[in-house]
Design a protein around this motif. Structure first.
Motif, PDB file in Angstrom:
ATOM      1  N   LYS A  38       0.834  -1.198   0.000  1.00  0.00           N
ATOM      2  CA  LYS A  38       0.000   0.000   0.000  1.00  0.00           C
ATOM      3  C   LYS A  38       0.869   1.248   0.000  1.00  0.00           C
ATOM      4  CE  LYS A  38      -3.742   2.177   2.567  1.00  0.00           C
ATOM      5  NZ  LYS A  38      -4.615   2.087   3.738  1.00  0.00           N
ATOM      6  N   ASN A  39       1.924   1.263   0.814  1.00  0.00           N
ATOM      7  CA  ASN A  39       2.835   2.408   0.849  1.00  0.00           C
ATOM      8  C   ASN A  39       3.550   2.589  -0.479  1.00  0.00           C
ATOM      9  OD1 ASN A  39       2.178   3.066   3.452  1.00  0.00           O
ATOM     10  ND2 ASN A  39       3.916   2.001   4.368  1.00  0.00           N
ATOM     11  N   GLU A  40       3.913   1.485  -1.124  1.00  0.00           N
ATOM     12  CA  GLU A  40       4.576   1.551  -2.434  1.00  0.00           C
ATOM     13  C   GLU A  40       3.631   2.156  -3.471  1.00  0.00           C
ATOM     14  OE1 GLU A  40       7.457   1.274  -5.326  1.00  0.00           O
ATOM     15  OE2 GLU A  40       7.662   1.047  -3.169  1.00  0.00           O
ATOM     16  N   MET A  46       2.165   9.413  -5.804  1.00  0.00           N
ATOM     17  CA  MET A  46       2.756  10.734  -5.611  1.00  0.00           C
ATOM     18  C   MET A  46       3.764  11.060  -6.712  1.00  0.00           C
ATOM     19  SD  MET A  46       1.291  12.205  -3.149  1.00  0.00           S
ATOM     20  CE  MET A  46       2.382  13.589  -3.011  1.00  0.00           C
ATOM     21  N   GLU A  47       4.576  10.076  -7.099  1.00  0.00           N
ATOM     22  CA  GLU A  47       5.553  10.290  -8.172  1.00  0.00           C
ATOM     23  C   GLU A  47       4.858  10.666  -9.477  1.00  0.00           C
ATOM     24  OE1 GLU A  47       8.724   7.370  -8.747  1.00  0.00           O
ATOM     25  OE2 GLU A  47       8.328   6.677  -6.699  1.00  0.00           O
ATOM     26  N   CYS A  48       3.798   9.948  -9.817  1.00  0.00           N
ATOM     27  CA  CYS A  48       3.054  10.230 -11.053  1.00  0.00           C
ATOM     28  C   CYS A  48       2.415  11.613 -10.997  1.00  0.00           C
ATOM     29  CB  CYS A  48       1.972   9.174 -11.279  1.00  0.00           C
ATOM     30  SG  CYS A  48       2.589   7.581 -11.794  1.00  0.00           S
ATOM     31  N   THR A  49       1.801  11.924  -9.866  1.00  0.00           N
ATOM     32  CA  THR A  49       1.155  13.229  -9.714  1.00  0.00           C
ATOM     33  C   THR A  49       2.172  14.352  -9.857  1.00  0.00           C
ATOM     34  OG1 THR A  49      -0.503  12.262  -8.234  1.00  0.00           O
ATOM     35  CG2 THR A  49      -0.254  14.647  -8.174  1.00  0.00           C
ATOM     36  N   LEU A  50       3.308  14.225  -9.180  1.00  0.00           N
ATOM     37  CA  LEU A  50       4.339  15.259  -9.262  1.00  0.00           C
ATOM     38  C   LEU A  50       4.923  15.386 -10.665  1.00  0.00           C
ATOM     39  CD1 LEU A  50       6.149  14.744  -5.851  1.00  0.00           C
ATOM     40  CD2 LEU A  50       4.715  16.675  -6.543  1.00  0.00           C
ATOM     41  N   LEU A  51       5.057  14.259 -11.363  1.00  0.00           N
ATOM     42  CA  LEU A  51       5.559  14.301 -12.735  1.00  0.00           C
ATOM     43  C   LEU A  51       4.616  15.118 -13.621  1.00  0.00           C
ATOM     44  CD1 LEU A  51       7.574  13.340 -14.923  1.00  0.00           C
ATOM     45  CD2 LEU A  51       6.068  11.372 -15.255  1.00  0.00           C
ATOM     46  N   PHE A  52       3.316  14.844 -13.516  1.00  0.00           N
ATOM     47  CA  PHE A  52       2.350  15.581 -14.338  1.00  0.00           C
ATOM     48  C   PHE A  52       2.238  17.037 -13.903  1.00  0.00           C
ATOM     49  CE2 PHE A  52       0.822  11.358 -15.632  1.00  0.00           C
ATOM     50  CZ  PHE A  52       0.670  11.577 -16.991  1.00  0.00           C
ATOM     51  N   GLN A  53       2.306  17.316 -12.601  1.00  0.00           N
ATOM     52  CA  GLN A  53       2.246  18.712 -12.143  1.00  0.00           C
ATOM     53  C   GLN A  53       3.483  19.488 -12.565  1.00  0.00           C
ATOM     54  OE1 GLN A  53       1.596  18.339  -7.916  1.00  0.00           O
ATOM     55  NE2 GLN A  53      -0.596  18.733  -8.139  1.00  0.00           N
ATOM     56  N   SER A  54       4.641  18.846 -12.548  1.00  0.00           N
ATOM     57  CA  SER A  54       5.882  19.512 -12.939  1.00  0.00           C
ATOM     58  C   SER A  54       5.949  19.768 -14.441  1.00  0.00           C
ATOM     59  CB  SER A  54       7.091  18.663 -12.533  1.00  0.00           C
ATOM     60  OG  SER A  54       7.116  18.489 -11.146  1.00  0.00           O
ATOM     61  N   LEU A  69       9.660   7.207 -15.075  1.00  0.00           N
ATOM     62  CA  LEU A  69       9.647   6.926 -13.633  1.00  0.00           C
ATOM     63  C   LEU A  69      10.529   5.746 -13.247  1.00  0.00           C
ATOM     64  CD1 LEU A  69       5.830   7.430 -13.012  1.00  0.00           C
ATOM     65  CD2 LEU A  69       7.677   8.971 -12.336  1.00  0.00           C
ATOM     66  N   GLY A  70      11.007   5.012 -14.243  1.00  0.00           N
ATOM     67  CA  GLY A  70      11.837   3.845 -13.953  1.00  0.00           C
ATOM     68  C   GLY A  70      11.047   2.734 -13.284  1.00  0.00           C
ATOM     69  N   LEU A  83      -5.630   7.848 -10.700  1.00  0.00           N
ATOM     70  CA  LEU A  83      -5.471   9.287 -10.910  1.00  0.00           C
ATOM     71  C   LEU A  83      -6.497   9.839 -11.899  1.00  0.00           C
ATOM     72  CD1 LEU A  83      -1.572   9.605 -10.990  1.00  0.00           C
ATOM     73  CD2 LEU A  83      -3.116  10.201  -9.124  1.00  0.00           C
ATOM     74  N   ILE A  84      -6.903   9.025 -12.858  1.00  0.00           N
ATOM     75  CA  ILE A  84      -7.972   9.422 -13.782  1.00  0.00           C
ATOM     76  C   ILE A  84      -9.284   9.516 -13.007  1.00  0.00           C
ATOM     77  CG2 ILE A  84      -9.396   8.675 -15.735  1.00  0.00           C
ATOM     78  CD1 ILE A  84      -6.822   7.494 -16.955  1.00  0.00           C
ATOM     79  N   HIS A  85      -9.546   8.529 -12.171  1.00  0.00           N
ATOM     80  CA  HIS A  85     -10.762   8.526 -11.363  1.00  0.00           C
ATOM     81  C   HIS A  85     -10.807   9.743 -10.432  1.00  0.00           C
ATOM     82  CE1 HIS A  85     -14.207   6.923  -9.241  1.00  0.00           C
ATOM     83  NE2 HIS A  85     -13.563   7.098  -8.097  1.00  0.00           N
TER      84      HIS A  85
END
Length: 121
Positions: A38-40, A46-54, A69-70, A83-85
């Motif tokens: 769950k933490n992973e 968060m990584e995906c969200t930050l990538l799209f926001q950046s 993202l590797g 994230l789409i939902h």
């Protein structure tokens, strides 16, 4: 009659108590693994969200996101669907073979009518 076993600390215990402790330890290990997964997923979200926001004008498919993202595509796909939902990103076009995703800019309200709010107080 049940057999009594001696524990390393010198206490006596019945076999079913030892077995129940063993079962309890296994259930704790399973719960910790679930928590780690769950933490992973939260970290990847968060990584995906930050990538799209950046990169708000970036348009990317799953393969491109995995490369940036590797990560593996299988790991990214459920996060992208979440994230789409949540309307953080959106699906562009109708290409089902290689769908494209982009950031969904949030609506920002710049006008505020403070006078009417102060009059209500």
């Amino acid at each position: 009659m049940q057999q009594v076993t001696k524990l390393p600390n010198g206490q006596l215990s019945e076999p079913f108590l030892v077995e129940s402790r063993r079962t309890s330890i296994y259930s704790i290990i399973i719960e910790r693994r679930k928590l780690m997964v769950k933490n992973e997923k939260l970290s990847l979200q968060m990584e995906c969200t930050l990538l799209f926001q950046s990169h708000p004008y970036m348009i990317e498919n799953l393969e491109g996101l995995a490369l940036r993202l590797g990560r593996k595509i299988e790991d990214i796909k459920p996060v992208i669907e979440l994230l789409i939902h949540q309307q953080i990103i959106k699906l562009m076009g109708s290409n089902k073979e290689s769908p494209l995703y982009c950031y969904n800019e949030p609506v920002v309200i710049t006008d505020m009518d403070i006078k009417s709010e102060l009059n209500n107080l």
